[in-house]
Design a protein around this motif. Structure first.
Motif, short mmCIF file in Angstrom:
data_model
loop_
_atom_site.label_atom_id
_atom_site.label_comp_id
_atom_site.label_asym_id
_atom_site.label_seq_id
_atom_site.Cartn_x
_atom_site.Cartn_y
_atom_site.Cartn_z
N PRO A 430 0.80 -1.24 0.00
CA PRO A 430 0.00 0.00 0.00
C PRO A 430 0.82 1.28 0.00
O PRO A 430 0.51 2.21 -0.75
CB PRO A 430 -0.83 -0.13 1.28
CG PRO A 430 -0.99 -1.60 1.47
CD PRO A 430 0.30 -2.21 1.01
N VAL A 431 1.87 1.36 0.82
CA VAL A 431 2.67 2.59 0.89
C VAL A 431 3.39 2.82 -0.44
O VAL A 431 3.43 3.94 -0.98
CB VAL A 431 3.66 2.55 2.06
CG1 VAL A 431 4.63 3.73 1.99
CG2 VAL A 431 2.91 2.56 3.39
N SER A 432 3.96 1.74 -1.00
CA SER A 432 4.66 1.86 -2.29
C SER A 432 3.71 2.30 -3.40
O SER A 432 4.05 3.15 -4.22
CB SER A 432 5.31 0.53 -2.66
OG SER A 432 6.29 0.17 -1.72
N VAL A 433 2.51 1.70 -3.42
CA VAL A 433 1.52 2.06 -4.43
C VAL A 433 1.13 3.54 -4.29
O VAL A 433 1.02 4.27 -5.28
CB VAL A 433 0.27 1.16 -4.30
CG1 VAL A 433 -0.85 1.66 -5.22
CG2 VAL A 433 0.62 -0.28 -4.64
N THR A 434 0.97 3.97 -3.05
CA THR A 434 0.56 5.36 -2.79
C THR A 434 1.59 6.35 -3.31
O THR A 434 1.27 7.32 -4.00
CB THR A 434 0.36 5.56 -1.27
OG1 THR A 434 -0.59 4.62 -0.79
CG2 THR A 434 -0.13 6.97 -0.98
N VAL A 435 2.86 6.12 -2.98
CA VAL A 435 3.92 7.04 -3.39
C VAL A 435 4.12 6.98 -4.91
O VAL A 435 4.35 8.01 -5.56
CB VAL A 435 5.23 6.74 -2.64
CG1 VAL A 435 6.33 7.72 -3.08
CG2 VAL A 435 5.02 6.84 -1.14
N ALA A 436 4.03 5.78 -5.47
CA ALA A 436 4.18 5.64 -6.92
C ALA A 436 3.09 6.42 -7.65
O ALA A 436 3.35 7.12 -8.64
CB ALA A 436 4.13 4.17 -7.32
N LEU A 437 1.85 6.32 -7.17
CA LEU A 437 0.76 7.07 -7.79
C LEU A 437 0.95 8.58 -7.62
O LEU A 437 0.77 9.35 -8.58
CB LEU A 437 -0.57 6.65 -7.16
CG LEU A 437 -1.28 5.43 -7.76
CD1 LEU A 437 -2.45 5.01 -6.89
CD2 LEU A 437 -1.75 5.73 -9.19
N ALA A 438 1.31 9.00 -6.42
CA ALA A 438 1.50 10.44 -6.16
C ALA A 438 2.61 11.00 -7.03
O ALA A 438 2.49 12.11 -7.58
CB ALA A 438 1.80 10.65 -4.67
N ASP A 439 3.68 10.25 -7.17
CA ASP A 439 4.83 10.68 -7.99
C ASP A 439 4.40 10.88 -9.44
O ASP A 439 4.68 11.91 -10.06
CB ASP A 439 5.93 9.62 -7.88
CG ASP A 439 7.16 9.98 -8.70
OD1 ASP A 439 7.50 11.16 -8.77
OD2 ASP A 439 7.80 9.06 -9.25
N LYS A 440 3.70 9.90 -10.00
CA LYS A 440 3.32 9.96 -11.41
C LYS A 440 2.22 11.00 -11.65
O LYS A 440 2.23 11.70 -12.67
CB LYS A 440 2.88 8.57 -11.89
CG LYS A 440 4.05 7.58 -11.95
CD LYS A 440 3.60 6.16 -12.11
CE LYS A 440 4.79 5.22 -12.20
NZ LYS A 440 5.69 5.29 -11.02
N LEU A 441 1.29 11.11 -10.71
CA LEU A 441 0.24 12.12 -10.87
C LEU A 441 0.80 13.54 -10.75
O LEU A 441 0.35 14.46 -11.44
CB LEU A 441 -0.86 11.90 -9.83
CG LEU A 441 -1.82 10.74 -10.15
CD1 LEU A 441 -2.72 10.45 -8.96
CD2 LEU A 441 -2.67 11.05 -11.38
N ASP A 442 1.80 13.72 -9.88
CA ASP A 442 2.43 15.04 -9.79
C ASP A 442 3.13 15.38 -11.11
O ASP A 442 3.08 16.53 -11.58
CB ASP A 442 3.44 15.08 -8.65
CG ASP A 442 4.16 16.42 -8.59
OD1 ASP A 442 3.54 17.40 -8.14
OD2 ASP A 442 5.33 16.48 -9.03
#
Length: 676
Positions: A430-442
Motif C-alpha cells: 500500500p505505501v509503495s503504491v501510494t507514493v508511486a501514484l502520487a509521484d506519477k500524478l504530480d
C-alpha cells in the motif's frame, strides 16, 4: 550503431538494385567491430530491357513544347508516333532502356550507399571528401557465377579501389587473403580468427562465460544488453574469469554489477550460496600465450581502482544515511526539477501532500505514506547515485534501511519508480503504491499545468509512460480511485495555469487506457461505450464494465441484443425528431395489443430490478447477463409488432416502450457507440 549499420547497408543496397531493375533471391548483412558485410544471393546477371511508352503533346502544340518532350524522352522527331485521340492527333514516344550488366549497377549503387551512409557520427580524413564512422581501409566487392568464378566489381571511392581480398584478425592473423564467394569469405575469416555473425559471437561468449562460472561453482548474472554490446567489441571472443578483491565484496551486489558493467564491460559472477558478486568475466579479443593472465591482471588492477571509488561513495553515503539524510533533503532545494515547476524539494512537498490524500484509497497509513514520499528522492543527492544514476531508488532503499526507517518507507524508495514499462512489475504494498501514484500524478499534473504535453511522437518527459503507470497501478491493485478528484488535487498544488487542464488530462489518461485495453484484446468501440458512462474517472470501474460488455457482445445473445437495441433506438430517434418530443413518459401495459408487447413489458419488469441491483453492486457480468436475457422478447416484439401504427395512443405507448428499452440498456453501457 553496428546493428543499424548492417541493416542500413542491406536496405540501401537492395533498394537501389531493385530500383535499377536488378532483382535477387535473398540478402543478409553482418557486422564486426572492423567490418560491414552484405551477401546477396540469386541476383540477375543484368537488368532486363525496359520498353516505356510516353504520351506527348498534340501535333499542333507549340514547337517549344514538342522540343521539350523530345529532350525529356531522349528521342528525335523521327522516332515519334502520331495517334488519333478524342481531342486530336497526339505524339507518342516509345523509349527503350537496354538492360545493364550487374557489375555496373552494383558499383553505382554501392558507391552511392558508401558516400551517403547514415552514420549518426562520422569523420573525414586525409584529403578526400568521404565521411565514415572511422577511416575506411578497403572495399571487397565481387560477383560469383554459378561455376564459382569470381569477378571484381570495378569501383573507386576516394582512391579506395574495390578488390577481392580482405584481412583477418588484426593481431592473430595479419595480412590479406583473396576470396571467391561469400562461403569462402566466411570460412577463411573464421580460420583467420574472425567470427562474422554477431549472434554467433554472442552465443560463444555466453556459453564459455557460463562454463567458466559453473566450473567455479558460481552463476553468471544474465545481462542481454551487455552481451550484445560486448559481442560488438570483439571479433574473436575469449572470455576470461577473474576475482574481485576481498575488500569490495561487502558492497551491494547491484553496485558491483553496475560499476563493472558501465566502466569495464564485465559480466558479474554470483555466489549462489551467499548472493554476493565475487568474480567477473571479461571478454578479450585475442588468445595469448599466457592464456590471458596478463590481460586479467591489467583488468583487475583497473577494476580495483574503479571499485575503490564505489566503496568511497558507499561509505560516505552510509554516514549521511545514519545521520538521517538531512543534508541530502536540504540540498534538493538547490536541484531544479523543471524551471517552471520549481525544485525537487518543492516537488517532494507536492508528492507528500498528494500521498496523504491517496492513502485513503490505497489503504496505506497516511503518516507512513508521507514519510515515504519525503524520503523517496533523498538518494538523488547521494554520491553513489550521482555516479550511477540508474541506481536511484535502489540506493534509497539501502540508505533507508541504514537510517532505521520503517520497512515500508525503504521499500517505497525503490518501488515508487515502477512500473517503468509495460513488462515492469507493479508495486502491491500500500505505501509503495501510494507514493508511486502520487509521484506519477504530480508529474502529469505539473506538465499539464505548464502546457508541456506530448505532441505527435515527441514525449520528452515520458508522460505517456507515466499515464500508463497510473493506469496499471490502479487496475492491477483494484483501486477505486476517482481520477478526476486526484487530478484536481494534483493541479491545485502546481505553479502553472490549470484552466481546462483537468478535463484534458483525464482525456489523455482515457486515451492511454484505450491503448492498454486494446492490447488486451478489447475493441475500441466497446471501450468508448463504457467511457461514455457516468463515473468514467474510476478506471477500475470502466475496465470491469468494458470486460463484461466485451464478453457479452461475443455471444449470440449479446450480438442480437445489440441489433435489437439499435433498431429500437433508430425508430425512436426518427420519431422524436419528426414529432419534436422526447418519448420518456413511461409506457403502460394496458395499451398493449399483442402478446409480444405484453411479454416485452414483463421481461423489462423482471430485468430492471436485476440490472439496478447488479449495477449498485458493480457486478457488471450480472448486469450484462440480465440485459442479454432481453434479446428474445425484443426480437419477438419487432417480429410481430408495427411500432408506427395508425392508432395514435398505441403508437405513443410503443415508442415509450422503446424509450424504456433505451433507458434500461443505456444504464449498463452506451450501445450507440458500439459498431455493428
Amino acid at each position: 550503431m553496428q546493428a543499424k549499420a548492417a541493416e542500413d547497408l542491406r536496405k540501401r543496397v537492395t533498394d537501389g538494385l531493385v530500383e535499377a531493375g536488378l532483382t535477387y533471391a535473398g540478402a543478409a548483412s553482418f557486422s564486426t567491430p572492423r567490418r560491414l558485410t552484405l551477401a546477396i544471393e540469386g541476383m540477375l546477371a543484368q537488368s532486363p530491357t525496359l520498353r516505356e511508352e510516353r504520351k506527348g503533346p498534340r501535333v499542333d502544340a507549340p514547337e517549344k513544347a514538342i522540343e521539350g518532350f523530345l529532350r525529356g524522352a531522349g528521342v528525335s522527331r523521327d522516332d515519334l508516333e502520331v495517334r488519333d485521340e478524342k481531342k486530336g492527333q497526339v505524339y507518342f514516344a516509345v523509349v527503350t532502356k537496354p538492360g545493364r550488366p550487374a557489375e555496373a549497377i552494383v558499383a553505382e549503387v554501392l558507391e552511392q550507399t558508401i558516400r551517403n551512409f547514415p552514420w549518426p557520427k562520422s569523420m573525414r580524413w586525409g584529403a578526400g571528401s568521404l565521411r565514415w564512422v572511422r577511416p575506411l581501409h578497403s572495399i571487397l566487392c565481387i560477383l560469383t557465377n554459378d561455376a564459382g568464378e569470381a569477378e571484381i566489381v570495378p569501383m573507386d571511392v576516394d582512391g579506395i579501389t574495390a578488390g577481392d581480398s580482405t584481412e583477418g584478425h588484426r593481431f592473430m592473423a595479419p595480412g590479406r587473403f583473396a576470396v571467391s564467394s561469400f562461403e569462402d569469405y566466411a570460412a577463411k575469416l573464421k580460420r583467420a580468427h574472425v567470427v562474422l555473425d554477431p549472434e554467433e559471437r554472442a552465443q560463444a561468449i555466453w556459453q564459455e562465460a557460463t562454463n567458466l562460472a559453473f566450473a567455479a561453482g558460481m552463476e553468471l548474472v544474465e545481462d542481454k544488453g551487455l552481451l550484445r554490446e560486448v559481442a560488438g567489441l570483439v571479433e574473436w571472443p575469449v572470455p576470461l574469469m577473474g576475482a574481485i578483491d576481498e575488500a569490495f565484496l561487502e558492497l551491494p551486489p547491484e553496485v558491483l554489477q553496475t560499476s563493472m558493467k558501465e566502466h569495464q564491460k564485465f559480466f558479474s559472477v554470483k555466489n549462489p550460496k551467499t548472493g554476493r558478486i565475487e568474480k567477473f568475466v571479461t571478454v578479450a579479443n585475442r588468445e595469448t600465450a599466457d592464456t590471458g593472465a596478463t590481460i586479467l591482471a591489467g583488468n583487475q588492477k583497473v577494476l580495483s581502482a574503479r571499485l575503490a571509488d564505489a566503496k568511497f561513495f558507499w561509505e560516505n553515503d552510509l554516514r549521511e544515511a545514519e545521520a538521517g539524510g538531512k543534508a541530502w533533503l536540504a540540498s534538493l532545494d538547490n536541484v531544479t526539477f523543471h524551471n517552471k515547476l520549481g525544485s525537487q524539494a518543492a516537488r517532494i512537498d507536492r508528492i507528500a501532500a498528494l500521498a496523504r490524500e491517496i492513502a485513503e484509497v490505497t489503504g496505506a497509513d497516511a503518516d507512513l505514506a508521507e514519510q515515504a514520499a519525503r524520503w523517496a528522492k533523498a538518494d538523488l543527492s547521494s554520491e553513489m547515485v550521482y555516479e550511477f544514476p540508474e541506481l536511484q531508488g535502489l540506493m534509497g532503499r539501502y540508505y533507508a534501511e541504514k537510517a532505521g526507517l520503517p520497512a515500508e518507507v525503504a521499500e517505497a524508495a525503490q518501488a515508487h519508480y515502477s512500473p517503468l514499462g509495460p513488462s515492469d512489475d507493479v508495486p502491491t504494498a500500500p505505501v509503495s503504491v501510494t507514493v508511486a501514484l502520487a509521484d506519477k500524478l504530480d508529474t502529469l499534473t505539473g506538465f499539464w499545468a505548464i502546457d508541456e504535453k506530448p505532441t505527435g511522437s515527441k514525449d520528452p518527459f515520458a508522460l505517456r509512460r507515466a499515464a500508463l503507470g497510473v493506469i496499471r497501478l490502479v487496475l492491477e491493485n483494484g483501486l477505486a480511485l476517482k481520477m478526476g478528484e486526484a487530478i484536481a488535487k494534483g493541479l491545485a498544488q502546481q505553479p502553472g495555469t490549470t484552466d481546462g487542464a483537468a478535463d484534458d488530462l483525464l482525456s489523455f489518461i482515457h486515451d492511454r487506457l484505450k491503448v492498454y485495453l486494446r492490447d488486451e484484446g478489447l475493441r475500441h468501440d466497446v471501450i468508448d461505450a463504457c467511457l461514455a458512462m457516468e463515473g468514467n474517472d474510476d478506471l477500475a470501474l470502466v475496465v470491469k464494465r468494458a470486460r463484461a460488455l466485451g464478453e457479452m457482445l461475443g455471444t449470440e445473445d449479446g450480438e442480437n441484443l445489440l441489433q435489437g437495441f439499435k433498431r429500437a433506438n433508430n425508430i425512436l430517434s426518427q420519431a422524436e425528431e419528426k414529432d419534436g418530443v422526447e418519448y420518456s413518459y413511461g409506457a403502460d401495459v394496458k395499451f398493449a395489443e399483442t402478446e409480444e408487447e405484453r411479454a416485452l413489458f414483463a421481461a423489462l419488469d423482471a430485468a430492471e430490478p436485476k440490472i439496478d441491483a447488479a449495477l449498485k453492486a458493480q457486478d457488471f457480468n450480472a448486469a450484462m447477463a440480465a440485459m442479454a436475457a432481453l434479446r428474445g422478447p425484443i426480437d419477438a416484439f419487432f417480429e410481430a409488432v408495427q411500432v408506427n401504427t395508425d392508432k395514435d395512443i398505441v403508437r405513443r405507448n410503443r415508442l415509450n416502450l422503446l424509450s424504456r428499452i433505451r433507458g434500461l440498456v443505456g444504464s449498463v453501457a452506451d450501445l450507440t457507440r458500439v459498431e455493428g
